[in-house]
Structures are given as C-alpha cells and as structure tokens.
Motif scaffolding. Structure first.
Motif, mmCIF file in Angstrom:
data_model
loop_
_atom_site.group_PDB
_atom_site.id
_atom_site.type_symbol
_atom_site.label_atom_id
_atom_site.label_comp_id
_atom_site.label_asym_id
_atom_site.label_seq_id
_atom_site.Cartn_x
_atom_site.Cartn_y
_atom_site.Cartn_z
ATOM 1 N N THR A 337 0.835 -1.196 0.000
ATOM 2 C CA THR A 337 0.000 0.000 0.000
ATOM 3 C C THR A 337 0.875 1.253 0.000
ATOM 4 O OG1 THR A 337 -0.109 -0.104 2.418
ATOM 5 C CG2 THR A 337 -1.890 -1.162 1.193
ATOM 6 N N PRO A 338 0.284 2.424 -0.296
ATOM 7 C CA PRO A 338 1.086 3.655 -0.355
ATOM 8 C C PRO A 338 1.845 3.960 0.926
ATOM 9 C CG PRO A 338 -1.033 4.011 -1.395
ATOM 10 C CD PRO A 338 -1.107 2.657 -0.761
ATOM 11 N N ASP A 339 1.338 3.504 2.084
ATOM 12 C CA ASP A 339 2.041 3.792 3.337
ATOM 13 C C ASP A 339 3.095 2.743 3.687
ATOM 14 O OD1 ASP A 339 0.474 1.665 4.063
ATOM 15 O OD2 ASP A 339 -0.695 2.739 5.568
ATOM 16 N N GLY A 340 3.346 1.804 2.760
ATOM 17 C CA GLY A 340 4.438 0.850 2.951
ATOM 18 C C GLY A 340 4.057 -0.509 3.502
ATOM 19 N N ARG A 341 2.797 -0.698 3.913
ATOM 20 C CA ARG A 341 2.382 -2.009 4.422
ATOM 21 C C ARG A 341 2.402 -3.044 3.300
ATOM 22 N NH1 ARG A 341 -3.231 -1.197 6.133
ATOM 23 N NH2 ARG A 341 -3.104 0.666 4.810
ATOM 24 N N ILE A 342 2.820 -4.280 3.626
ATOM 25 C CA ILE A 342 2.926 -5.356 2.636
ATOM 26 C C ILE A 342 1.976 -6.496 3.014
ATOM 27 C CG2 ILE A 342 4.459 -7.103 1.626
ATOM 28 C CD1 ILE A 342 6.778 -5.176 2.062
ATOM 29 N N TYR A 343 1.220 -6.985 2.017
ATOM 30 C CA TYR A 343 0.256 -8.059 2.237
ATOM 31 C C TYR A 343 0.548 -9.230 1.299
ATOM 32 C CZ TYR A 343 -2.478 -4.533 4.733
ATOM 33 O OH TYR A 343 -2.892 -3.566 5.614
ATOM 34 N N PRO A 344 0.697 -10.464 1.841
ATOM 35 C CA PRO A 344 0.854 -11.630 0.970
ATOM 36 C C PRO A 344 -0.484 -12.005 0.338
ATOM 37 C CG PRO A 344 0.740 -12.320 3.252
ATOM 38 C CD PRO A 344 0.734 -10.807 3.264
ATOM 39 N N GLN A 345 -0.447 -12.885 -0.664
ATOM 40 C CA GLN A 345 -1.671 -13.189 -1.390
ATOM 41 C C GLN A 345 -2.718 -13.907 -0.533
ATOM 42 O OE1 GLN A 345 -1.144 -15.685 -4.800
ATOM 43 N NE2 GLN A 345 0.081 -17.204 -3.747
ATOM 44 N N MET A 346 -2.272 -14.588 0.551
ATOM 45 C CA MET A 346 -3.281 -15.249 1.394
ATOM 46 C C MET A 346 -4.217 -14.247 2.074
ATOM 47 S SD MET A 346 0.045 -15.580 2.538
ATOM 48 C CE MET A 346 0.475 -17.292 2.735
ATOM 49 N N THR A 347 -3.778 -12.979 2.154
ATOM 50 C CA THR A 347 -4.669 -11.937 2.678
ATOM 51 C C THR A 347 -5.951 -11.884 1.864
ATOM 52 O OG1 THR A 347 -2.774 -10.590 3.357
ATOM 53 C CG2 THR A 347 -4.883 -9.453 3.136
ATOM 54 N N MET A 352 -11.759 -13.169 0.530
ATOM 55 C CA MET A 352 -12.704 -13.767 -0.412
ATOM 56 C C MET A 352 -13.342 -15.060 0.091
ATOM 57 S SD MET A 352 -12.775 -11.734 -2.979
ATOM 58 C CE MET A 352 -11.876 -10.655 -4.084
ATOM 59 N N ARG A 353 -12.880 -15.552 1.224
ATOM 60 C CA ARG A 353 -13.337 -16.850 1.712
ATOM 61 C C ARG A 353 -14.862 -16.958 1.786
ATOM 62 N NH1 ARG A 353 -10.703 -20.334 5.429
ATOM 63 N NH2 ARG A 353 -9.211 -18.672 5.830
ATOM 64 N N THR A 354 -15.506 -15.955 2.382
ATOM 65 C CA THR A 354 -16.964 -16.000 2.555
ATOM 66 C C THR A 354 -17.687 -16.054 1.210
ATOM 67 O OG1 THR A 354 -16.785 -14.740 4.611
ATOM 68 C CG2 THR A 354 -18.946 -14.816 3.544
ATOM 69 N N PHE A 355 -17.236 -15.239 0.260
ATOM 70 C CA PHE A 355 -17.891 -15.199 -1.053
ATOM 71 C C PHE A 355 -17.669 -16.500 -1.821
ATOM 72 C CE2 PHE A 355 -16.576 -10.847 0.047
ATOM 73 C CZ PHE A 355 -17.821 -10.240 0.111
ATOM 74 N N ALA A 356 -16.471 -17.086 -1.647
ATOM 75 C CA ALA A 356 -16.175 -18.341 -2.345
ATOM 76 C C ALA A 356 -16.961 -19.498 -1.748
ATOM 77 C CB ALA A 356 -14.678 -18.625 -2.293
ATOM 78 N N HIS A 357 -17.026 -19.563 -0.419
ATOM 79 C CA HIS A 357 -17.749 -20.662 0.224
ATOM 80 C C HIS A 357 -19.241 -20.600 -0.073
ATOM 81 C CE1 HIS A 357 -14.481 -21.740 3.429
ATOM 82 N NE2 HIS A 357 -14.063 -21.862 2.187
ATOM 83 N N ALA A 358 -19.755 -19.386 -0.239
ATOM 84 C CA ALA A 358 -21.173 -19.232 -0.572
ATOM 85 C C ALA A 358 -21.419 -19.412 -2.072
ATOM 86 C CB ALA A 358 -21.663 -17.855 -0.130
ATOM 87 N N GLU A 359 -20.347 -19.697 -2.810
ATOM 88 C CA GLU A 359 -20.404 -19.887 -4.272
ATOM 89 C C GLU A 359 -20.983 -18.662 -4.979
ATOM 90 O OE1 GLU A 359 -21.152 -23.866 -5.870
ATOM 91 O OE2 GLU A 359 -21.664 -24.478 -3.841
ATOM 92 N N GLU A 360 -20.714 -17.503 -4.385
ATOM 93 C CA GLU A 360 -21.106 -16.247 -5.045
ATOM 94 C C GLU A 360 -20.049 -15.838 -6.068
ATOM 95 O OE1 GLU A 360 -23.636 -14.243 -1.384
ATOM 96 O OE2 GLU A 360 -21.444 -14.174 -1.361
ATOM 97 N N ILE A 361 -18.806 -16.229 -5.818
ATOM 98 C CA ILE A 361 -17.758 -16.085 -6.832
ATOM 99 C C ILE A 361 -17.062 -17.435 -6.976
ATOM 100 C CG2 ILE A 361 -17.387 -13.629 -6.354
ATOM 101 C CD1 ILE A 361 -14.785 -14.438 -4.909
ATOM 102 N N ALA A 362 -16.582 -17.691 -8.188
ATOM 103 C CA ALA A 362 -15.902 -18.963 -8.449
ATOM 104 C C ALA A 362 -14.385 -18.799 -8.400
ATOM 105 C CB ALA A 362 -16.324 -19.511 -9.809
ATOM 106 N N GLN A 363 -13.878 -17.694 -8.915
ATOM 107 C CA GLN A 363 -12.452 -17.383 -8.903
ATOM 108 C C GLN A 363 -12.277 -15.878 -8.825
ATOM 109 O OE1 GLN A 363 -11.529 -19.792 -12.634
ATOM 110 N NE2 GLN A 363 -9.549 -19.839 -11.607
ATOM 111 N N VAL A 425 -2.598 -13.308 -7.404
ATOM 112 C CA VAL A 425 -2.187 -11.926 -7.129
ATOM 113 C C VAL A 425 -1.013 -11.567 -8.032
ATOM 114 C CG1 VAL A 425 -1.272 -10.329 -5.411
ATOM 115 C CG2 VAL A 425 -2.981 -12.020 -4.736
ATOM 116 N N ILE A 426 -1.145 -10.453 -8.728
ATOM 117 C CA ILE A 426 -0.091 -9.979 -9.623
ATOM 118 C C ILE A 426 0.164 -8.507 -9.310
ATOM 119 C CG2 ILE A 426 0.618 -9.613 -12.010
ATOM 120 C CD1 ILE A 426 -1.476 -11.749 -12.800
ATOM 121 N N SER A 427 1.375 -8.205 -8.871
ATOM 122 C CA SER A 427 1.712 -6.814 -8.586
ATOM 123 C C SER A 427 2.714 -6.314 -9.611
ATOM 124 C CB SER A 427 2.300 -6.660 -7.183
ATOM 125 O OG SER A 427 2.694 -5.311 -6.972
ATOM 126 N N ASN A 428 2.352 -5.244 -10.292
ATOM 127 C CA ASN A 428 3.272 -4.592 -11.217
ATOM 128 C C ASN A 428 3.972 -3.397 -10.576
ATOM 129 O OD1 ASN A 428 2.584 -6.334 -13.393
ATOM 130 N ND2 ASN A 428 0.676 -5.215 -13.642
#
Length: 433
Positions: A337-347, A352-363, A425-428
C-alpha cells in the motif's frame, strides 16, 4: 539397453535417498564441499562469474563457507537473460544441453542450460520427495501440466512402467480431464495447485467421487491454505506441496509430517534476505539461490524472486534436511500500500473466503498496477448476485485502507498464463522490502 545417463540417475537417486537421513551437520558438510567445487569451477570456467568475482575483489580462496557467499554480489534475472552466452561454462556445447524455459510471469522469460550430468542430478533430487512421501516405482501416476511439459519420448525404465507419468493437458476441458482420470484411476496425482483446485471444485460441484488417489503433489505455484483445503476435502487425503523453479530445479518439499518444507541443501544453498542481510528464524525473506550441481550454467547467489520463511525448528520425521517454515509466493505476488504495508496473497484468500464458500464467486484475481490502484476481476459463481462487487470492494478497502482505489468487475473466466498457471495476485508495482 541401459544408458550411462540412466545408470547415473539411479546412482544419484540412491545417494539422495541416503543423504536425507544423515545428520544436519553431515549434510551441511556435503553442501559446503559442493559449494566450494562450484565456486572454483565458476571462477575458472564461466566468463560472467570470473568478471563478477574480479569486480567484487573476490577469489575462490575467499569463499570457504556458506556464510562467505555474501561476499559475492547477487545475480539478477536481468543479468541471467542478458549474459546467457557468458554464463555457459567453457567446453560445454549448448546444443547438447537440456534448456527448459521459464514462463516469463515476472516479465523476464529465461532459459537455463543443464548439462547431462546436471540434468541427471536434477531429476534425482526431483524424485526424492515423491518416493519419501510414499510413491512406489510402478504406481499409476497422472501429471496435470501444460502442453510444453508433455514428453513424447520415454526412458527405458518408463517403458517398463517404472516412474512413468501419464500427462494430462490442463488446457483441456475439465470434463475431459476428469474422464481421463476416471479411466486411468491413478494412485498418484501431481500438478499445479490451480489446476488441482479447479479439478477438485468441479468434482465437488457435480458430486462426483470417481477419482480416488492416495497421494497428491502440488508444485510450480503458490499453494494457498484455501486451495489446500479445497483439494484435500474433495479427495479426503492430505496433499504434499513441493517448491522450486525452472532455473534451479526442485529445492524444498513437504514430508508426511507436514512440519514445513525440507530444503534440498545437497543440491542448493538457500539464503533468505531482507535489505541484503539474512533474516532470523521465522522472518520473511527473499530467497537467493546458489546451485551446487549446475555446472553447464552456474547460478550463484541468484535472486529468483520468491519469498519464504526459514525456521530453526526440526522436523519430527528425523531427516537432517533443514526446514523452511512457509512459502509465501513470488515477490510480485505481494501487494504494498502507499504507506508501505505489505500483504501476501493469502490476505486476499481470507477476504474472499466467505464469497467463495457461498459460491457467489468462483475465482478471483488481484492486479496491482500502482500502489494506489488495484483491479479485481471475479468469475461469477452459481449464487452470484447484484451488489457482490461493491461488497468485495468494501471488504478489501477495510483491510488495505481508503488510499487504494479498488475496482471489482465480473468476468466469464480468468485467462491462464502461457504455462497454464492461474495466478491469484499480480503486482506490477515495485515492492520496497
């Protein structure tokens, strides 16, 4: 007729299987001796490294221990690409080498040269975790992979059905993949985590329980906890993740204890660095490799772009190979993020866990173009509803903060990389560690 190369592979494999049970200090001594031999070879026979050592004021006599490697400057992907001919050792005919290519997912596609002995050692190290985790020589073995990895030619022992994988093209329709697996009934399935996850999700969706492997290996991509849970719950077994890259081969793997990843220190040196300095046990660091058997094209202190967490903990299995606690993916699969915090893709899997488990999103996929701008294409699930996009956006902002512009958009499918991988996750943006 059994070739010299195949005999050599078997001898290397036997030695690798023995090495894993040596005491840690004994394997470290093997590593040190191999490292010394590689350093001398690279200085004497590889123009690129002769120059690099001389410019740094280093000679082989200065590199006596693994810790001494830090006297040598790091080799980057860019250098590997731009100096390919000068990285080939004198006396090596490139046309006689095996030359696998990377996917170029980092923007820098590469090729790596393996001499015949190098390739034989690489294959032995790659087979060690499979055998260590219970695979038998004649097991029916399915490998889900991209077409360019599918080999037409089989070795003599594979013609006798020893360690003979059947390749399944991951670009094929999922129903066709399932049909082939149902027909084959493999004891062992091996593949990209994303391919295994998509297969498991489709089987769960259709209620099919017609494929019953006893062993599942994943490799070549980051295996998120959510992917692991989805695959394991579908097949009812624990899976084994393996780690490595095209340039270095297999470098770390899970054993049946699942206490971390055993590092193949009789094949590579793995440094974990932050700001050029070694991290402590339990801390995240960028992985820098020194290959110990890559004589045709040495890779010394090579920054591949992966991130992991080393540990001083010992595995209950008793193997002397030390552990890497976690694999956190490629350095370009982190969001900053702009303030320097770093998040791995598991974040983002957690978000997305709730949306995936409810099958509201597939990927989904998270693409960071700048530190303050992220797009999130999502594949609609069967329970997709209006308003989901805005809910996802708010959840991500709740974690990353208001300084980041989040755009969520529904899509029909996520394109695979040319290699067949589906990156989450793809960071450019350039991560500042």
């Amino acid at each position: 007729m059994i070739s010299v190369s195949n005999v050599r592979k078997l001898l290397y494999l036997r030695q690798a299987m023995r090495n894993q049970w040596l005491k840690k200090k004994e394997i470290e001594e093997i590593q040190r001796r191999m490292m010394r031999g590689m350093i001398v070879h690279a200085y004497d026979n590889v123009p690129f490294y002769h120059r690099k050592f001389r410019e740094a004021g280093v000679t082989p006599d200065d590199i006596r221990t693994v810790e001494d490697l830090r006297k040598i400057p790091i080799t980057t992907k860019k250098e590997l690409k731009e100096n390919f001919s000068d990285l080939i050792a004198r006396g090596v005919d490139p046309s006689s080498c095996w030359m696998p290519r990377t996917s170029g997912s980092t923007g820098i596609p590469l090729k790596a040269a393996y001499g015949r002995r190098d390739e034989d050692y690489q294959k032995a190290i790659a087979l060690r975790p499979n055998l260590a985790c219970g695979q038998h020589l004649r097991d029916p073995w399915a490998v889900l992979t991209a077409p360019h990895h599918i080999l037409d030619k089989k070795h003599w022992f594979q013609k006798l059905r020893f360690l003979s994988p059947t390749f399944i093209n991951i670009f094929a329709d999922l129903q066709e993949q399932i049909r082939l697996l149902e027909e084959m009934q493999p004891r062992v399935i091996d593949g990209y985590p994303s391919a295994l996850y998509l297969l498991a999700r489709e089987m769960k969706r259709t209620g099919r329980k017609t494929i019953n492997p006893e062993i599942i290996f994943s490799t070549a991509e980051h295996l998120s906890p959510e992917m692991r849970e989805g695959i394991e719950s579908t097949f009812g077994i624990r899976m084994y993740d393996q780690f490595g890259c095209v340039e270095m081969g297999r470098t770390a793997w899970e054993c049946p204890e699942h206490a971390g990843y055993h590092m193949d220190i009789d094949a590579v040196v793995m440094e974990f660095l932050r700001d050029g300095e070694p991290v402590a046990s339990g801390e995240r660091g960028e992985i820098v490799y020194t290959g110990l058997y890559h004589y045709a094209m040495p890779r010394i202190r090579y920054a591949v772009g992966d991130v992991g967490v080393p540990t001083d903990e010992e595995c209950p299995c008793g193997r002397g190979l030390p552990l890497m606690k976690e694999v956190e993916g490629r350095s370009d699969s982190f969001i900053q993020t702009p303030d320097g915090r770093i998040y791995p893709q598991m974040t983002f899997w957690a978000i997305m866990r709730t949306f995936a488990h409810a099958e509201e999103i597939a990927q989904f996929r998270v693409i960071q173009e700048r530190t303050d701008a992220i797009t999130v294409p999502v594949v609609r699930g069967k329970n997709y509803r209006e308003g989901i996009d805005e809910e996802i956006r708010r959840h991500i902002i709740g974690v990353l903060g208001e300084d980041v512009k989040i755009t969520v958009s529904p899509v029909d499918e996520l394109p695979r990389d040319p290699t067949g991988k589906v990156r989450t996750v793809i960071s450019n943006a350039q991560i500042q560690w």
